[in-house]
Design a protein around this motif. Structure first.
Motif, PDB file in Angstrom:
ATOM      1  N   GLN A  46       0.829  -1.202   0.000  1.00 38.35           N
ATOM      2  CA  GLN A  46       0.000   0.000   0.000  1.00 38.35           C
ATOM      3  C   GLN A  46       0.862   1.252   0.000  1.00 38.35           C
ATOM      4  O   GLN A  46       0.535   2.253  -0.650  1.00 38.35           O
ATOM      5  CB  GLN A  46      -0.929   0.012   1.221  1.00 38.35           C
ATOM      6  CG  GLN A  46      -1.954   1.131   1.211  1.00 38.35           C
ATOM      7  CD  GLN A  46      -3.005   0.944   0.129  1.00 38.35           C
ATOM      8  OE1 GLN A  46      -3.697  -0.080   0.109  1.00 38.35           O
ATOM      9  NE2 GLN A  46      -3.149   1.909  -0.764  1.00 38.35           N
ATOM     10  N   TYR A  66       0.707  -9.344  -7.041  1.00 41.13           N
ATOM     11  CA  TYR A  66      -0.451  -9.951  -6.377  1.00 41.13           C
ATOM     12  C   TYR A  66      -0.787 -11.310  -6.992  1.00 41.13           C
ATOM     13  O   TYR A  66      -0.115 -11.782  -7.900  1.00 41.13           O
ATOM     14  CB  TYR A  66      -1.678  -9.044  -6.504  1.00 41.13           C
ATOM     15  CG  TYR A  66      -1.480  -7.634  -5.992  1.00 41.13           C
ATOM     16  CD1 TYR A  66      -0.560  -7.342  -4.989  1.00 41.13           C
ATOM     17  CD2 TYR A  66      -2.215  -6.584  -6.527  1.00 41.13           C
ATOM     18  CE1 TYR A  66      -0.386  -6.048  -4.518  1.00 41.13           C
ATOM     19  CE2 TYR A  66      -2.072  -5.283  -6.066  1.00 41.13           C
ATOM     20  CZ  TYR A  66      -1.140  -5.021  -5.066  1.00 41.13           C
ATOM     21  OH  TYR A  66      -0.991  -3.734  -4.616  1.00 41.13           O
ATOM     22  N   PRO A  74     -10.724 -14.249  -2.703  1.00 35.15           N
ATOM     23  CA  PRO A  74     -11.586 -13.065  -2.630  1.00 35.15           C
ATOM     24  C   PRO A  74     -10.784 -11.765  -2.534  1.00 35.15           C
ATOM     25  O   PRO A  74      -9.755 -11.697  -1.856  1.00 35.15           O
ATOM     26  CB  PRO A  74     -12.395 -13.293  -1.341  1.00 35.15           C
ATOM     27  CG  PRO A  74     -12.414 -14.780  -1.183  1.00 35.15           C
ATOM     28  CD  PRO A  74     -11.067 -15.242  -1.658  1.00 35.15           C
ATOM     29  N   ILE A  75     -11.275 -10.752  -3.230  1.00 36.13           N
ATOM     30  CA  ILE A  75     -10.626  -9.436  -3.196  1.00 36.13           C
ATOM     31  C   ILE A  75     -11.301  -8.636  -2.090  1.00 36.13           C
ATOM     32  O   ILE A  75     -12.323  -7.970  -2.297  1.00 36.13           O
ATOM     33  CB  ILE A  75     -10.728  -8.740  -4.568  1.00 36.13           C
ATOM     34  CG1 ILE A  75     -10.016  -9.588  -5.618  1.00 36.13           C
ATOM     35  CG2 ILE A  75     -10.114  -7.346  -4.513  1.00 36.13           C
ATOM     36  CD1 ILE A  75     -10.140  -9.063  -7.024  1.00 36.13           C
ATOM     37  N   ARG A  76     -10.726  -8.708  -0.904  1.00 39.99           N
ATOM     38  CA  ARG A  76     -11.291  -8.042   0.254  1.00 39.99           C
ATOM     39  C   ARG A  76     -10.160  -7.653   1.209  1.00 39.99           C
ATOM     40  O   ARG A  76      -9.031  -8.109   1.052  1.00 39.99           O
ATOM     41  CB  ARG A  76     -12.299  -8.948   0.970  1.00 39.99           C
ATOM     42  CG  ARG A  76     -11.729 -10.286   1.373  1.00 39.99           C
ATOM     43  CD  ARG A  76     -12.788 -11.249   1.883  1.00 39.99           C
ATOM     44  NE  ARG A  76     -13.430 -10.756   3.094  1.00 39.99           N
ATOM     45  CZ  ARG A  76     -14.416 -11.397   3.726  1.00 39.99           C
ATOM     46  NH1 ARG A  76     -14.876 -12.539   3.224  1.00 39.99           N
ATOM     47  NH2 ARG A  76     -14.945 -10.903   4.822  1.00 39.99           N
ATOM     48  N   LYS A  79      -6.059  -6.664   0.278  1.00 42.35           N
ATOM     49  CA  LYS A  79      -5.981  -6.805  -1.182  1.00 42.35           C
ATOM     50  C   LYS A  79      -6.960  -5.861  -1.868  1.00 42.35           C
ATOM     51  O   LYS A  79      -6.626  -5.221  -2.870  1.00 42.35           O
ATOM     52  CB  LYS A  79      -6.265  -8.251  -1.597  1.00 42.35           C
ATOM     53  CG  LYS A  79      -6.093  -8.505  -3.091  1.00 42.35           C
ATOM     54  CD  LYS A  79      -6.641  -9.853  -3.515  1.00 42.35           C
ATOM     55  CE  LYS A  79      -5.816 -10.985  -2.970  1.00 42.35           C
ATOM     56  NZ  LYS A  79      -6.264 -12.297  -3.523  1.00 42.35           N
ATOM     57  N   TYR A  80      -8.167  -5.745  -1.326  1.00 38.62           N
ATOM     58  CA  TYR A  80      -9.169  -4.842  -1.897  1.00 38.62           C
ATOM     59  C   TYR A  80      -8.685  -3.395  -1.860  1.00 38.62           C
ATOM     60  O   TYR A  80      -8.802  -2.666  -2.853  1.00 38.62           O
ATOM     61  CB  TYR A  80     -10.480  -4.976  -1.130  1.00 38.62           C
ATOM     62  CG  TYR A  80     -11.450  -3.850  -1.410  1.00 38.62           C
ATOM     63  CD1 TYR A  80     -12.162  -3.805  -2.610  1.00 38.62           C
ATOM     64  CD2 TYR A  80     -11.630  -2.830  -0.481  1.00 38.62           C
ATOM     65  CE1 TYR A  80     -13.041  -2.757  -2.876  1.00 38.62           C
ATOM     66  CE2 TYR A  80     -12.510  -1.788  -0.746  1.00 38.62           C
ATOM     67  CZ  TYR A  80     -13.207  -1.753  -1.937  1.00 38.62           C
ATOM     68  OH  TYR A  80     -14.065  -0.720  -2.198  1.00 38.62           O
ATOM     69  N   ARG A  81      -8.135  -2.974  -0.729  1.00 42.04           N
ATOM     70  CA  ARG A  81      -7.705  -1.579  -0.604  1.00 42.04           C
ATOM     71  C   ARG A  81      -6.591  -1.247  -1.582  1.00 42.04           C
ATOM     72  O   ARG A  81      -6.564  -0.154  -2.166  1.00 42.04           O
ATOM     73  CB  ARG A  81      -7.262  -1.301   0.839  1.00 42.04           C
ATOM     74  CG  ARG A  81      -8.415  -1.320   1.840  1.00 42.04           C
ATOM     75  CD  ARG A  81      -7.974  -0.833   3.202  1.00 42.04           C
ATOM     76  NE  ARG A  81      -6.997  -1.710   3.840  1.00 42.04           N
ATOM     77  CZ  ARG A  81      -7.306  -2.754   4.591  1.00 42.04           C
ATOM     78  NH1 ARG A  81      -8.587  -3.093   4.796  1.00 42.04           N
ATOM     79  NH2 ARG A  81      -6.365  -3.482   5.154  1.00 42.04           N
ATOM     80  N   ARG A  82      -5.677  -2.147  -1.767  1.00 42.97           N
ATOM     81  CA  ARG A  82      -4.584  -1.921  -2.717  1.00 42.97           C
ATOM     82  C   ARG A  82      -5.119  -1.817  -4.151  1.00 42.97           C
ATOM     83  O   ARG A  82      -4.789  -0.882  -4.885  1.00 42.97           O
ATOM     84  CB  ARG A  82      -3.570  -3.058  -2.631  1.00 42.97           C
ATOM     85  CG  ARG A  82      -2.774  -3.118  -1.330  1.00 42.97           C
ATOM     86  CD  ARG A  82      -1.938  -4.379  -1.304  1.00 42.97           C
ATOM     87  NE  ARG A  82      -1.013  -4.420  -0.176  1.00 42.97           N
ATOM     88  CZ  ARG A  82      -0.172  -5.426   0.063  1.00 42.97           C
ATOM     89  NH1 ARG A  82      -0.161  -6.483  -0.757  1.00 42.97           N
ATOM     90  NH2 ARG A  82       0.642  -5.389   1.098  1.00 42.97           N
ATOM     91  N   ILE A  83      -5.917  -2.805  -4.546  1.00 37.65           N
ATOM     92  CA  ILE A  83      -6.431  -2.835  -5.921  1.00 37.65           C
ATOM     93  C   ILE A  83      -7.390  -1.669  -6.161  1.00 37.65           C
ATOM     94  O   ILE A  83      -7.376  -1.062  -7.239  1.00 37.65           O
ATOM     95  CB  ILE A  83      -7.094  -4.199  -6.212  1.00 37.65           C
ATOM     96  CG1 ILE A  83      -6.034  -5.305  -6.174  1.00 37.65           C
ATOM     97  CG2 ILE A  83      -7.810  -4.179  -7.558  1.00 37.65           C
ATOM     98  CD1 ILE A  83      -6.595  -6.706  -6.322  1.00 37.65           C
ATOM     99  N   LYS A  84      -8.188  -1.322  -5.175  1.00 39.55           N
ATOM    100  CA  LYS A  84      -9.104  -0.194  -5.289  1.00 39.55           C
ATOM    101  C   LYS A  84      -8.331   1.095  -5.572  1.00 39.55           C
ATOM    102  O   LYS A  84      -8.719   1.897  -6.431  1.00 39.55           O
ATOM    103  CB  LYS A  84      -9.914  -0.042  -4.008  1.00 39.55           C
ATOM    104  CG  LYS A  84     -10.897   1.135  -3.983  1.00 39.55           C
ATOM    105  CD  LYS A  84     -11.730   1.082  -2.694  1.00 39.55           C
ATOM    106  CE  LYS A  84     -12.756   2.218  -2.648  1.00 39.55           C
ATOM    107  NZ  LYS A  84     -12.123   3.517  -2.342  1.00 39.55           N
TER     108      LYS A  84
END
Length: 252
Positions: A46, A66, A74-76, A79-84
């Motif tokens: 991040q 990644y 699951p993207i959560r 991982k979700y915050r990075r990809i978002k």
């Protein structure tokens, strides 16, 4: 440059199709189609993503990306915050793992050899032209303490040293940057005086002692800063890309 054209250039140079890996190599997260500024770094943390956003980068190019084999799908959460953050800012994420380790010019192993002044002689894995573990010779033999001091001076951190009980000096060195500690047995079978990797395991201690070679744990991040930096410099020199290397501190 178009983002898919950049991927094609990197694939042609690093040839990920020639090595089996634990993650996808290439464009992992697609962003804006036109790339003008690239940020490079060891790991797509991040902190690196945030730094790329601050720099106004169109792409992030890393060694550790990644979607690793065996990780939760699951993207959560993290991982979700990075990809978002990447998606919302239109930033492309490119990652090259083992292809960057083994590249004969900009690869992590090759760059570490140059940094330490080791004359690279070849791969430790017989019959594998893209051997992940390699070996070479020092220009002049060094004692274990002298070699540890060389690693500390060049990498900026004191290595973990496991004494293999040798009485002679170190001339033949095997190494594998990052998490390559389990190649120590192969290095011992090839008659190395010492083996260097980024990480160490509990079993590494006994492999070194019982097989009579010195082991140096020099840090995963510390041994793999130089490949991605060299790759960015290659893009800048040969393809006139605006590339900035950002080193996010990691003591491991």
């Amino acid at each position: 440059m178009n983002n898919l054209a950049l991927e094609a250039i990197l694939n042609e140079f690093l040839k990920p199709n020639l090595i089996k890996d634990y993650c996808p190599n290439g464009l992992q997260v697609e962003g804006k189609p036109e790339i003008k500024k690239i940020v490079t770094g060891v790991t797509a943390s991040q902190a690196l993503v945030d730094a790329a956003i601050e720099q106004g980068a169109d792409a992030v190019l890393v060694h550790h990306g990644y979607f690793w084999r065996g990780e939760p799908e699951p993207i959560r959460g993290m991982k979700y915050r990075r990809i978002k953050a990447l998606v919302e800012n239109g930033i492309n994420l490119y990652a090259y793992h083992l292809p960057l380790d083994v590249h004969p010019d900009v690869g992590n192993n090759a760059q570490l050899a140059r940094l330490l002044g080791i004359d690279e002689c070849g791969g430790l894995e017989d019959g594998n032209p893209r051997s992940v573990a390699v070996w070479g010779e020092l220009p002049e033999p060094l004692s274990a303490s002298e070699f540890a001091s060389l690693l500390e001076k060049k990498l900026g951190r004191r290595p973990l040293f496991i004494d293999g009980g040798q009485k002679g000096q170190i001339k033949r060195v095997g190494w594998c940057t990052g998490g390559g500690q389990d190649y120590i047995d192969l290095a011992a079978s090839k008659g190395m005086d010492a083996f260097v990797s980024g990480e160490v395991s509990e079993r590494t201690t006994f492999s070194a002692r019982e097989q009579g070679l010195h082991y140096f744990g020099a840090g995963h991040h510390a041994t793999e800063r130089y490949g991605i930096k060299a790759l960015g410099e290659w893009l800048s020199e040969h393809h006139q890309m605006d590339v900035t290397f950002i080193d996010i501190y990691n003591p491991v």
